[in-house]
Design a protein around this motif. Structure first.
Motif, PDB file in Angstrom:
ATOM      1  N   MET A  76     -17.262   6.498 -46.421  1.00 49.63           N
ATOM      2  CA  MET A  76     -16.636   7.486 -47.303  1.00 49.63           C
ATOM      3  C   MET A  76     -17.676   8.120 -48.223  1.00 49.63           C
ATOM      4  N   ALA A  77     -18.617   7.315 -48.737  1.00 48.11           N
ATOM      5  CA  ALA A  77     -19.682   7.847 -49.597  1.00 48.11           C
ATOM      6  C   ALA A  77     -20.579   8.798 -48.816  1.00 48.11           C
ATOM      7  N   GLN A  78     -20.883   8.439 -47.571  1.00 51.72           N
ATOM      8  CA  GLN A  78     -21.729   9.303 -46.737  1.00 51.72           C
ATOM      9  C   GLN A  78     -21.026  10.632 -46.465  1.00 51.72           C
ATOM     10  N   LEU A  79     -19.730  10.599 -46.162  1.00 45.98           N
ATOM     11  CA  LEU A  79     -18.975  11.829 -45.912  1.00 45.98           C
ATOM     12  C   LEU A  79     -18.899  12.690 -47.174  1.00 45.98           C
ATOM     13  N   LYS A  80     -18.696  12.054 -48.317  1.00 47.83           N
ATOM     14  CA  LYS A  80     -18.647  12.803 -49.579  1.00 47.83           C
ATOM     15  C   LYS A  80     -19.986  13.465 -49.865  1.00 47.83           C
ATOM     16  N   SER A  81     -21.071  12.778 -49.550  1.00 41.26           N
ATOM     17  CA  SER A  81     -22.401  13.313 -49.850  1.00 41.26           C
ATOM     18  C   SER A  81     -22.743  14.556 -49.027  1.00 41.26           C
ATOM     19  N   VAL A  82     -22.089  14.735 -47.889  1.00 41.20           N
ATOM     20  CA  VAL A  82     -22.386  15.918 -47.057  1.00 41.20           C
ATOM     21  C   VAL A  82     -21.297  16.985 -47.127  1.00 41.20           C
ATOM     22  N   ALA A  83     -20.269  16.751 -47.917  1.00 38.62           N
ATOM     23  CA  ALA A  83     -19.153  17.710 -47.975  1.00 38.62           C
ATOM     24  C   ALA A  83     -19.599  19.095 -48.437  1.00 38.62           C
ATOM     25  N   GLU A  84     -20.357  19.176 -49.518  1.00 44.91           N
ATOM     26  CA  GLU A  84     -20.800  20.484 -50.032  1.00 44.91           C
ATOM     27  C   GLU A  84     -21.711  21.208 -49.042  1.00 44.91           C
ATOM     28  N   PRO A  85     -22.742  20.545 -48.505  1.00 48.86           N
ATOM     29  CA  PRO A  85     -23.568  21.250 -47.517  1.00 48.86           C
ATOM     30  C   PRO A  85     -22.766  21.705 -46.288  1.00 48.86           C
ATOM     31  N   MET A  86     -21.786  20.904 -45.885  1.00 44.37           N
ATOM     32  CA  MET A  86     -20.980  21.277 -44.719  1.00 44.37           C
ATOM     33  C   MET A  86     -20.161  22.540 -44.984  1.00 44.37           C
ATOM     34  N   ILE A  87     -19.525  22.606 -46.153  1.00 45.40           N
ATOM     35  CA  ILE A  87     -18.684  23.773 -46.433  1.00 45.40           C
ATOM     36  C   ILE A  87     -19.550  25.021 -46.578  1.00 45.40           C
ATOM     37  N   GLU A  88     -20.735  24.885 -47.137  1.00 41.25           N
ATOM     38  CA  GLU A  88     -21.646  26.025 -47.270  1.00 41.25           C
ATOM     39  C   GLU A  88     -22.093  26.516 -45.895  1.00 41.25           C
ATOM     40  N   GLU A  89     -22.468  25.582 -45.018  1.00 41.64           N
ATOM     41  CA  GLU A  89     -22.900  25.973 -43.666  1.00 41.64           C
ATOM     42  C   GLU A  89     -21.746  26.600 -42.894  1.00 41.64           C
ATOM     43  N   TRP A  90     -20.554  26.001 -42.988  1.00 42.64           N
ATOM     44  CA  TRP A  90     -19.382  26.564 -42.303  1.00 42.64           C
ATOM     45  C   TRP A  90     -19.100  27.976 -42.798  1.00 42.64           C
ATOM     46  N   SER A  91     -19.161  28.157 -44.093  1.00 42.02           N
ATOM     47  CA  SER A  91     -18.872  29.460 -44.686  1.00 42.02           C
ATOM     48  C   SER A  91     -19.843  30.523 -44.182  1.00 42.02           C
ATOM     49  N   ALA A  92     -21.072  30.151 -43.987  1.00 42.75           N
ATOM     50  CA  ALA A  92     -22.096  31.098 -43.539  1.00 42.75           C
ATOM     51  C   ALA A  92     -22.060  31.350 -42.037  1.00 42.75           C
ATOM     52  N   THR A  93     -21.689  30.321 -41.242  1.00 46.54           N
ATOM     53  CA  THR A  93     -21.821  30.442 -39.782  1.00 46.54           C
ATOM     54  C   THR A  93     -20.517  30.422 -39.011  1.00 46.54           C
ATOM     55  N   LYS A  94     -19.473  29.816 -39.573  1.00 47.54           N
ATOM     56  CA  LYS A  94     -18.199  29.564 -38.879  1.00 47.54           C
ATOM     57  C   LYS A  94     -18.411  28.745 -37.606  1.00 47.54           C
ATOM     58  N   LYS A  95     -19.440  27.911 -37.632  1.00 44.68           N
ATOM     59  CA  LYS A  95     -19.731  26.959 -36.553  1.00 44.68           C
ATOM     60  C   LYS A  95     -19.678  25.560 -37.145  1.00 44.68           C
ATOM     61  N   ALA A  96     -19.225  24.596 -36.337  1.00 44.71           N
ATOM     62  CA  ALA A  96     -19.075  23.217 -36.821  1.00 44.71           C
ATOM     63  C   ALA A  96     -20.425  22.629 -37.225  1.00 44.71           C
ATOM     64  N   PRO A  97     -20.602  22.311 -38.516  1.00 49.97           N
ATOM     65  CA  PRO A  97     -21.835  21.656 -38.958  1.00 49.97           C
ATOM     66  C   PRO A  97     -21.939  20.255 -38.363  1.00 49.97           C
ATOM     67  N   ARG A  98     -23.146  19.760 -38.240  1.00 48.62           N
ATOM     68  CA  ARG A  98     -23.380  18.454 -37.610  1.00 48.62           C
ATOM     69  C   ARG A  98     -23.628  17.340 -38.629  1.00 48.62           C
ATOM     70  N   HIS A  99     -23.451  17.610 -39.912  1.00 53.30           N
ATOM     71  CA  HIS A  99     -23.748  16.624 -40.955  1.00 53.30           C
ATOM     72  C   HIS A  99     -22.968  15.318 -40.785  1.00 53.30           C
TER      73      HIS A  99
END
Length: 182
Positions: free
Chosen positions: A147-170
């Motif tokens: 859960m901590a690992q998923l929380k730590s990548v949540a912000e980078p994932m949403i930023e990448e998704w917003s820019a690319t609309k492709k599933a981030p691999r974080h």
């Protein structure tokens, strides 16, 4: 001005085809207590004439699931542009044993149940209520570290998704873990 300090969800409301049938379904299948009903001919917030029955069911831990029956509105439907699996109501169960026992119980009532589906940090089953709402019952299996690992990548994932609309691999490790366990 300050941001509001939320104290939880007061209730979540959906439309139903038949209030009595909906109450009976949720009481029988999920053991929800029928808390209260409110009925009016005019909508309090708008004043518009639109007779309704508003029912409230106890979903546990102070959570309330509510429905409106609207007999004078056109027949309820669903968004044809949204896949059936997207919009759903998910409830938490206490363990995998409870999840499997509930699946067996629902099937004994003649309800079609999909799953369990392994989501890495929880497993869940799916079925539909009489109104066509998809329901999910989930049992958590994630570790605090996951859960901590998923929380730590949540912000980078949403930023990448917003820019690319492709599933981030974080967080790809989550589903790769599932594949290795199968």
């Amino acid at each position: 001005m300050t941001t509001p300090r939320l104290r939880g969800v007061h209730h979540v409301a959906y439309r139903c085809k038949d209030a009595k049938e909906t109450v009976e379904f949720y009481k029988k299948t999920l053991g929800m207590a029928f808390q209260l009903a409110i009925a009016e001919d005019h909508v309090p917030s708008t004043g518009a004439y639109d007779p309704y029955m508003h029912i409230f069911l106890d979903a546990g831990n102070g959570n309330v699931l509510a429905f409106f029956e609207l007999p004078e509105q056109p027949e309820m439907g669903r968004d044809p542009n949204t896949p059936q699996w997207v919009q759903h109501i998910a409830f938490r169960l206490g363990s995998l044993d409870e999840l499997m026992a509930t699946k067996a119980y629902l099937e004994s009532l003649g309800i079609d149940v999909l799953g369990p589906t392994h989501h890495g940090i929880f497993k869940s089953i799916y079925f539909f209520d009489p109104n066509g709402h998809r329901l999910e019952l989930a049992a958590d299996i994630g570790t605090p570290e996951q859960m901590a690992q998923l929380k730590s990548v949540a912000e980078p994932m949403i930023e990448e998704w917003s820019a690319t609309k492709k599933a981030p691999r974080h967080a790809a490790w989550l589903h790769e873990k599932i594949k290795t366990e199968s």
